[in-house]
Design a protein around this motif. Sequence first.
Motif, PDB file in Angstrom:
ATOM      1  N   PRO A  72       9.202 -15.483 -20.448  1.00 27.40           N
ATOM      2  CA  PRO A  72       8.625 -16.539 -21.393  1.00 27.40           C
ATOM      3  C   PRO A  72       9.474 -16.549 -22.540  1.00 27.40           C
ATOM      4  O   PRO A  72      10.201 -15.803 -23.080  1.00 27.40           O
ATOM      5  CB  PRO A  72       7.206 -15.988 -21.628  1.00 27.40           C
ATOM      6  CG  PRO A  72       7.306 -14.604 -21.868  1.00 27.40           C
ATOM      7  CD  PRO A  72       8.298 -14.261 -20.770  1.00 27.40           C
ATOM      8  N   GLY A  73       9.175 -17.647 -23.508  1.00 28.95           N
ATOM      9  CA  GLY A  73       9.894 -18.145 -24.655  1.00 28.95           C
ATOM     10  C   GLY A  73       9.759 -19.290 -25.012  1.00 28.95           C
ATOM     11  O   GLY A  73       8.907 -20.237 -24.622  1.00 28.95           O
ATOM     12  N   HIS A  74      10.327 -19.768 -26.028  1.00 31.32           N
ATOM     13  CA  HIS A  74      10.503 -21.371 -26.571  1.00 31.32           C
ATOM     14  C   HIS A  74      11.331 -22.069 -25.518  1.00 31.32           C
ATOM     15  O   HIS A  74      12.359 -22.033 -25.536  1.00 31.32           O
ATOM     16  CB  HIS A  74      11.014 -21.462 -28.012  1.00 31.32           C
ATOM     17  CG  HIS A  74      11.139 -22.815 -28.437  1.00 31.32           C
ATOM     18  ND1 HIS A  74       9.888 -23.462 -28.852  1.00 31.32           N
ATOM     19  CD2 HIS A  74      12.142 -23.687 -28.604  1.00 31.32           C
ATOM     20  CE1 HIS A  74      10.464 -24.583 -29.427  1.00 31.32           C
ATOM     21  NE2 HIS A  74      11.563 -24.781 -28.992  1.00 31.32           N
ATOM     22  N   ALA A  75      10.482 -23.049 -25.015  1.00 29.31           N
ATOM     23  CA  ALA A  75      10.867 -23.710 -23.706  1.00 29.31           C
ATOM     24  C   ALA A  75      11.521 -22.877 -22.573  1.00 29.31           C
ATOM     25  O   ALA A  75      12.450 -23.266 -22.124  1.00 29.31           O
ATOM     26  CB  ALA A  75      11.981 -24.910 -24.359  1.00 29.31           C
ATOM     27  N   GLY A  76      10.854 -21.778 -22.658  1.00 35.90           N
ATOM     28  CA  GLY A  76      11.390 -20.887 -21.659  1.00 35.90           C
ATOM     29  C   GLY A  76      10.809 -21.148 -20.174  1.00 35.90           C
ATOM     30  O   GLY A  76      10.267 -21.790 -19.887  1.00 35.90           O
ATOM     31  N   GLU A  77      10.572 -20.156 -19.460  1.00 32.56           N
ATOM     32  CA  GLU A  77       9.697 -20.110 -18.260  1.00 32.56           C
ATOM     33  C   GLU A  77       8.456 -20.633 -18.270  1.00 32.56           C
ATOM     34  O   GLU A  77       8.034 -21.464 -17.360  1.00 32.56           O
ATOM     35  CB  GLU A  77      10.105 -18.738 -17.470  1.00 32.56           C
ATOM     36  CG  GLU A  77       9.536 -18.640 -15.951  1.00 32.56           C
ATOM     37  CD  GLU A  77       9.774 -17.444 -15.480  1.00 32.56           C
ATOM     38  OE1 GLU A  77       9.510 -17.360 -14.226  1.00 32.56           O
ATOM     39  OE2 GLU A  77       9.952 -16.310 -16.019  1.00 32.56           O
ATOM     40  N   ASP A  78       7.688 -19.958 -19.153  1.00 25.02           N
ATOM     41  CA  ASP A  78       6.364 -20.428 -19.117  1.00 25.02           C
ATOM     42  C   ASP A  78       6.061 -21.657 -19.763  1.00 25.02           C
ATOM     43  O   ASP A  78       5.376 -22.799 -19.004  1.00 25.02           O
ATOM     44  CB  ASP A  78       5.330 -19.501 -20.032  1.00 25.02           C
ATOM     45  CG  ASP A  78       6.029 -19.387 -21.483  1.00 25.02           C
ATOM     46  OD1 ASP A  78       7.278 -19.569 -21.684  1.00 25.02           O
ATOM     47  OD2 ASP A  78       5.708 -19.013 -22.485  1.00 25.02           O
ATOM     48  N   GLU A  79       6.709 -22.190 -20.836  1.00 22.45           N
ATOM     49  CA  GLU A  79       6.496 -23.817 -21.622  1.00 22.45           C
ATOM     50  C   GLU A  79       6.969 -24.725 -20.416  1.00 22.45           C
ATOM     51  O   GLU A  79       6.460 -25.682 -20.312  1.00 22.45           O
ATOM     52  CB  GLU A  79       7.189 -23.836 -22.586  1.00 22.45           C
ATOM     53  CG  GLU A  79       6.177 -23.299 -24.103  1.00 22.45           C
ATOM     54  CD  GLU A  79       6.848 -23.797 -25.167  1.00 22.45           C
ATOM     55  OE1 GLU A  79       5.995 -24.610 -26.033  1.00 22.45           O
ATOM     56  OE2 GLU A  79       7.947 -23.652 -25.550  1.00 22.45           O
ATOM     57  N   THR A  80       8.206 -24.416 -19.848  1.00 22.28           N
ATOM     58  CA  THR A  80       9.058 -25.341 -18.930  1.00 22.28           C
ATOM     59  C   THR A  80       7.930 -25.469 -17.687  1.00 22.28           C
ATOM     60  O   THR A  80       7.675 -26.389 -17.457  1.00 22.28           O
ATOM     61  CB  THR A  80      10.283 -24.823 -18.546  1.00 22.28           C
ATOM     62  OG1 THR A  80      11.054 -24.743 -19.711  1.00 22.28           O
ATOM     63  CG2 THR A  80      10.827 -25.945 -17.893  1.00 22.28           C
ATOM     64  N   SER A  81       7.309 -24.443 -17.213  1.00 21.74           N
ATOM     65  CA  SER A  81       6.510 -24.726 -16.203  1.00 21.74           C
ATOM     66  C   SER A  81       5.247 -25.569 -16.389  1.00 21.74           C
ATOM     67  O   SER A  81       4.869 -26.178 -15.461  1.00 21.74           O
ATOM     68  CB  SER A  81       6.078 -23.240 -15.752  1.00 21.74           C
ATOM     69  OG  SER A  81       7.171 -22.397 -15.045  1.00 21.74           O
ATOM     70  N   LEU A  82       4.824 -25.110 -17.396  1.00 22.04           N
ATOM     71  CA  LEU A  82       3.476 -25.836 -17.926  1.00 22.04           C
ATOM     72  C   LEU A  82       3.954 -27.468 -18.146  1.00 22.04           C
ATOM     73  O   LEU A  82       2.963 -28.228 -17.682  1.00 22.04           O
ATOM     74  CB  LEU A  82       2.967 -25.409 -19.267  1.00 22.04           C
ATOM     75  CG  LEU A  82       2.260 -24.086 -19.380  1.00 22.04           C
ATOM     76  CD1 LEU A  82       2.195 -23.399 -20.401  1.00 22.04           C
ATOM     77  CD2 LEU A  82       0.997 -24.024 -18.419  1.00 22.04           C
ATOM     78  N   VAL A  83       5.026 -27.613 -18.603  1.00 21.02           N
ATOM     79  CA  VAL A  83       5.291 -29.016 -18.897  1.00 21.02           C
ATOM     80  C   VAL A  83       5.731 -29.734 -17.359  1.00 21.02           C
ATOM     81  O   VAL A  83       5.044 -30.719 -17.061  1.00 21.02           O
ATOM     82  CB  VAL A  83       6.675 -29.175 -19.668  1.00 21.02           C
ATOM     83  CG1 VAL A  83       7.129 -30.633 -19.611  1.00 21.02           C
ATOM     84  CG2 VAL A  83       6.341 -28.822 -21.029  1.00 21.02           C
ATOM     85  N   ALA A  89      18.557 -24.438 -28.760  1.00 27.29           N
ATOM     86  CA  ALA A  89      17.049 -24.728 -29.193  1.00 27.29           C
ATOM     87  C   ALA A  89      16.035 -24.202 -28.129  1.00 27.29           C
ATOM     88  O   ALA A  89      15.042 -24.748 -27.916  1.00 27.29           O
ATOM     89  CB  ALA A  89      16.818 -26.206 -29.282  1.00 27.29           C
ATOM     90  N   PHE A  90      16.564 -23.074 -27.420  1.00 27.99           N
ATOM     91  CA  PHE A  90      15.452 -22.546 -26.323  1.00 27.99           C
ATOM     92  C   PHE A  90      15.573 -21.193 -26.194  1.00 27.99           C
ATOM     93  O   PHE A  90      16.676 -20.690 -26.520  1.00 27.99           O
ATOM     94  CB  PHE A  90      15.341 -23.337 -25.036  1.00 27.99           C
ATOM     95  CG  PHE A  90      16.354 -23.003 -24.100  1.00 27.99           C
ATOM     96  CD1 PHE A  90      16.111 -21.946 -23.114  1.00 27.99           C
ATOM     97  CD2 PHE A  90      17.379 -23.687 -24.164  1.00 27.99           C
ATOM     98  CE1 PHE A  90      16.938 -21.756 -22.084  1.00 27.99           C
ATOM     99  CE2 PHE A  90      18.449 -23.253 -22.983  1.00 27.99           C
ATOM    100  CZ  PHE A  90      17.978 -22.327 -21.936  1.00 27.99           C
ATOM    101  N   SER A  91      14.711 -20.304 -25.740  1.00 27.31           N
ATOM    102  CA  SER A  91      14.793 -18.884 -25.380  1.00 27.31           C
ATOM    103  C   SER A  91      13.938 -18.716 -23.960  1.00 27.31           C
ATOM    104  O   SER A  91      13.026 -19.167 -23.911  1.00 27.31           O
ATOM    105  CB  SER A  91      14.406 -18.085 -26.611  1.00 27.31           C
ATOM    106  OG  SER A  91      12.668 -18.109 -26.577  1.00 27.31           O
TER     107      SER A  91
END
Length: 244
Positions: free
Chosen positions: A153-164, A201-203
């Motif tokens: 996970p991370g900022h715009a990582g695997e978790d956030e990107t999946s949620l979007v 701008a992401f991790s």
Amino acid sequence: MDMMTMNLREFEATQKKMNTVLLPIGMIEAHGPHCALGTDVLIPREFVRRLEEIAGDKILMAPEVAYGHSWGLAPFAGTIDVSAQAFSNYVFEICHGFYQNGFENIILFNGHGGNNSSLDVVTEKLADIGVRSLTINWFIDYREDIKRITPDPGHAGEDETSLVLAIDENYAFTKGVGSHEIPLPKRFRFKDGGAVLYPEAFSGNAEAATVQKGEQLYELLTGLILKDIEMLWELERQQRGTIK
């Protein structure tokens, strides 16, 4: 219940039957080359939609606060940064307004890490005037659970990107994005340091994100969030000395 679409009479009826309000809080900022600038608003909005289906008869869903504090991502285009002081004062005044309208339980559903310290200040001030609050930072509070589904996970990582992606596949992409690790501990501070801490701008491993993982995260985290909300109500019952 959705406050945005209520009229005066409907709101007055709501005041008589519930005293809990949920305020979604996000941020407009860079989320890598691949995620929408409004990621930190879109994700809380989707959680609210799901929570309303389950507990909308007990919780007033307030309109969201879309802008927050983002010192770290300020060097990147598309980040609309509000100072920590202005942001915390604004959120406190909103919450104070709900308290004056009879809402003694306030849930701050936060979608952005840069808001965290400001919201700590807000909730301390709210407690001093008699408000019970619960701050939900989904990306921190349930991190170990999140890593079971999205290990990077991370900022715009695997978790956030999946949620979007689970909201709308037009709001994010993964092809060729790759991944980034934060090269320094976040406790270091220097001018434009966010550009170093968050390359592009992401991790995290954004390229590993999928719609399916996002849907799994929503299902898992919605249940955990509801358990925390139940704990808030249990605290209220204990303080009142009665079982409702």
